[in-house]
Design an enzyme around this catalytic site. Structure first.
Site, PDB file in Angstrom:
ATOM      1  N   LYS A  56      -0.733  -6.579  -7.889  1.00 17.87           N
ATOM      2  CA  LYS A  56      -0.972  -7.778  -7.057  1.00 17.87           C
ATOM      3  C   LYS A  56      -2.368  -8.338  -7.348  1.00 17.87           C
ATOM      4  O   LYS A  56      -2.563  -9.542  -7.438  1.00 17.87           O
ATOM      5  CB  LYS A  56      -0.829  -7.370  -5.584  1.00 17.87           C
ATOM      6  CG  LYS A  56      -1.425  -8.323  -4.575  1.00 17.87           C
ATOM      7  CD  LYS A  56      -0.479  -9.428  -4.277  1.00 17.87           C
ATOM      8  CE  LYS A  56      -0.920 -10.425  -3.245  1.00 17.87           C
ATOM      9  NZ  LYS A  56      -2.252 -10.405  -2.774  1.00 17.87           N
ATOM     10  N   GLN A  89      -8.472  -7.593 -10.849  1.00 16.38           N
ATOM     11  CA  GLN A  89      -9.188  -6.387 -10.407  1.00 16.38           C
ATOM     12  C   GLN A  89      -8.752  -5.165 -11.223  1.00 16.38           C
ATOM     13  O   GLN A  89      -9.586  -4.374 -11.685  1.00 16.38           O
ATOM     14  CB  GLN A  89      -8.888  -6.166  -8.922  1.00 16.38           C
ATOM     15  CG  GLN A  89      -9.282  -4.816  -8.388  1.00 16.38           C
ATOM     16  CD  GLN A  89      -9.034  -4.703  -6.894  1.00 16.38           C
ATOM     17  OE1 GLN A  89      -9.753  -5.297  -6.113  1.00 16.38           O
ATOM     18  NE2 GLN A  89      -8.045  -3.936  -6.475  1.00 16.38           N
ATOM     19  N   HIS A 122       0.838  -1.206   0.000  1.00 16.54           N
ATOM     20  CA  HIS A 122       0.000   0.000   0.000  1.00 16.54           C
ATOM     21  C   HIS A 122       0.875   1.258   0.000  1.00 16.54           C
ATOM     22  O   HIS A 122       0.595   2.235  -0.682  1.00 16.54           O
ATOM     23  CB  HIS A 122      -0.891   0.040   1.244  1.00 16.54           C
ATOM     24  CG  HIS A 122      -1.829  -1.122   1.389  1.00 16.54           C
ATOM     25  ND1 HIS A 122      -1.664  -2.099   2.337  1.00 16.54           N
ATOM     26  CD2 HIS A 122      -2.951  -1.462   0.711  1.00 16.54           C
ATOM     27  CE1 HIS A 122      -2.638  -2.969   2.260  1.00 16.54           C
ATOM     28  NE2 HIS A 122      -3.439  -2.624   1.273  1.00 16.54           N
TER      29      HIS A 122
HETATM   30  P1  AMP Z   1      -6.422  -4.002  -0.419  1.00 19.66           P
HETATM   31  O1  AMP Z   1      -6.262  -3.188   0.825  1.00 19.66           O
HETATM   32  O2  AMP Z   1      -5.965  -5.419  -0.283  1.00 19.66           O
HETATM   33  O3  AMP Z   1      -7.783  -3.862  -1.047  1.00 19.66           O
HETATM   34  O4  AMP Z   1      -5.417  -3.370  -1.475  1.00 19.66           O
HETATM   35  C1  AMP Z   1      -5.472  -1.999  -1.798  1.00 19.66           C
HETATM   36  C2  AMP Z   1      -4.581  -1.752  -2.988  1.00 19.66           C
HETATM   37  O5  AMP Z   1      -3.239  -2.109  -2.673  1.00 19.66           O
HETATM   38  C3  AMP Z   1      -4.963  -2.589  -4.224  1.00 19.66           C
HETATM   39  O6  AMP Z   1      -4.848  -1.778  -5.380  1.00 19.66           O
HETATM   40  C4  AMP Z   1      -3.960  -3.691  -4.209  1.00 19.66           C
HETATM   41  O7  AMP Z   1      -3.696  -4.243  -5.475  1.00 19.66           O
HETATM   42  C5  AMP Z   1      -2.739  -2.967  -3.677  1.00 19.66           C
HETATM   43  N1  AMP Z   1      -1.787  -3.929  -3.111  1.00 19.66           N
HETATM   44  C6  AMP Z   1      -2.023  -4.860  -2.163  1.00 19.66           C
HETATM   45  N2  AMP Z   1      -0.915  -5.605  -1.938  1.00 19.66           N
HETATM   46  C7  AMP Z   1       0.030  -5.130  -2.784  1.00 19.66           C
HETATM   47  C8  AMP Z   1       1.394  -5.483  -3.050  1.00 19.66           C
HETATM   48  N3  AMP Z   1       1.991  -6.472  -2.405  1.00 19.66           N
HETATM   49  N4  AMP Z   1       2.052  -4.779  -3.993  1.00 19.66           N
HETATM   50  C9  AMP Z   1       1.446  -3.771  -4.674  1.00 19.66           C
HETATM   51  N5  AMP Z   1       0.175  -3.396  -4.470  1.00 19.66           N
HETATM   52  C10 AMP Z   1      -0.527  -4.059  -3.542  1.00 19.66           C
END
Ligand code: AMP
Length: 283
Positions: free
Chosen positions: A155, A159, A36
């Site tokens: 990741k 989506q 994030h």
């Molecule tokens: P989430 O809180 O899991 O919904 O993720 C929020 C955003 O962070 C989404 O756009 C995810 O794809 C991105 N994200 C989560 N994990 C990673 C990661 N390891 N590397 C890059 N982006 C990430």
């Protein structure tokens, strides 16, 4: 600045827009980690103002999933966002986003439904309705924040592809900025759900990135046959891994590939200690 209501965010953004400032949005479900962080840093670098939303969106969880136990760490998240230089952390309650409890049913709520071809595969196959919930909440966030740029991680590649399609199909005036996957040194892709894994589970979870890296090495050596590439992966699995899918798909439209090429993304989902983990790699 931590804000909880849509009205407060709108008021602040209106001020910024009056001054001609650009706005970046980073939608998250909180429990922020370095993945994030990299998205937020990108937004802070590119945009005059950055809004990070922290919202565990109930309508993207399927029955039996981890909505109630999903990690919630708003104090730490807010501190991290401040340190990075985000301007607003928008953390609405479920009631603020969905004012009538009954609206959580799609009999009552207006949903944004992505095309069937994009959701009937990969994660959408086992998580029926998940991407309807994602597209709906991201649309709401776009309408609330009206960002110029929105940052999403590779990741969650399916989506990302679905959201790009939504923005194109619905002429939403926002630029989607894809951000590379951030990994631990071990290769494990960072995820809020890694918190559910034991130390041993984390070791077992390395199999996802190992499989993907190995496929890429074999591909670079000249193996383009998908069955042959899949075979290299199957031999790396043991009884601690429950494979949900390993698929080779086109990076633009998620069509299944017949042979691997430079437009191919390899997607994997598997369970370790009953935690569902996903990863992907571009060939
Ligand atoms: P989430 O809180 O899991 O919904 O993720 C929020 C955003 O962070 C989404 O756009 C995810 O794809 C991105 N994200 C989560 N994990 C990673 C990661 N390891 N590397 C890059 N982006 C990430």
């Amino acid at each position: 600045m931590l804000l909880h209501t849509i009205a407060e965010v709108r008021e602040q953004v209106k001020e910024w827009k009056k001054q001609g400032l650009t706005v970046g949005l980073v939608p998250t479900m909180g429990a922020l980690h370095n993945g994030h962080k990299s998205l937020i840093e990108k937004s802070v670098a590119k945009c005059d103002k950055t809004v990070v939303s922290v919202f565990v969106n109930p309508i993207q969880f399927c029955p039996g999933e981890d909505l109630d136990k999903y990690p919630r760490t708003l104090d730490e998240d807010t501190k991290l966002c401040d340190t990075i230089g985000a301007d607003i952390v928008f953390a609405p309650s479920p009631a603020e986003m969905y004012p009538d409890a009954q609206m959580l049913s799609n009999d009552f709520l207006t949903y944004v439904i992505p095309p069937f071809f994009y959701v009937n595969k990969l994660c959408g196959k086992s998580r029926v309705g998940h991407f309807d919930g994602v597209c709906t909440v991201v649309n709401k966030l776009f309408n609330i924040v009206q960002p110029d740029f929105a940052f999403f991680g590779e990741k969650d590649r399916q989506q990302l592809i679905i959201l790009k399609k939504m923005v194109k199909d619905l002429n939403i005036p926002v630029d989607i900025i894809p951000c590379p996957i951030v990994r631990e040194e071990s290769g494990l892709a960072l995820s809020s759900r890694n918190k559910y894994l034991s130390a041993n589970g984390k070791k077992e979870a390395l199999v996802l990135s190992k499989i993907l890296n190995n496929i890429k090495i074999c591909y670079n050596k000249g193996i383009k046959d998908i069955n042959a590439l899949k075979e290299t992966a199957y031999s790396m699995l043991n009884e601690n891994h429950s494979l949900e899918y390993l698929e080779f798909r086109d990076k633009n439209n998620l069509e299944e590939k017949e042979t691997a090429d430079s437009d191919t993304i390899v997607f994997i989902a598997l369970r370790v200690e009953d935690v569902r983990l996903i990863d992907n790699i571009e060939l």
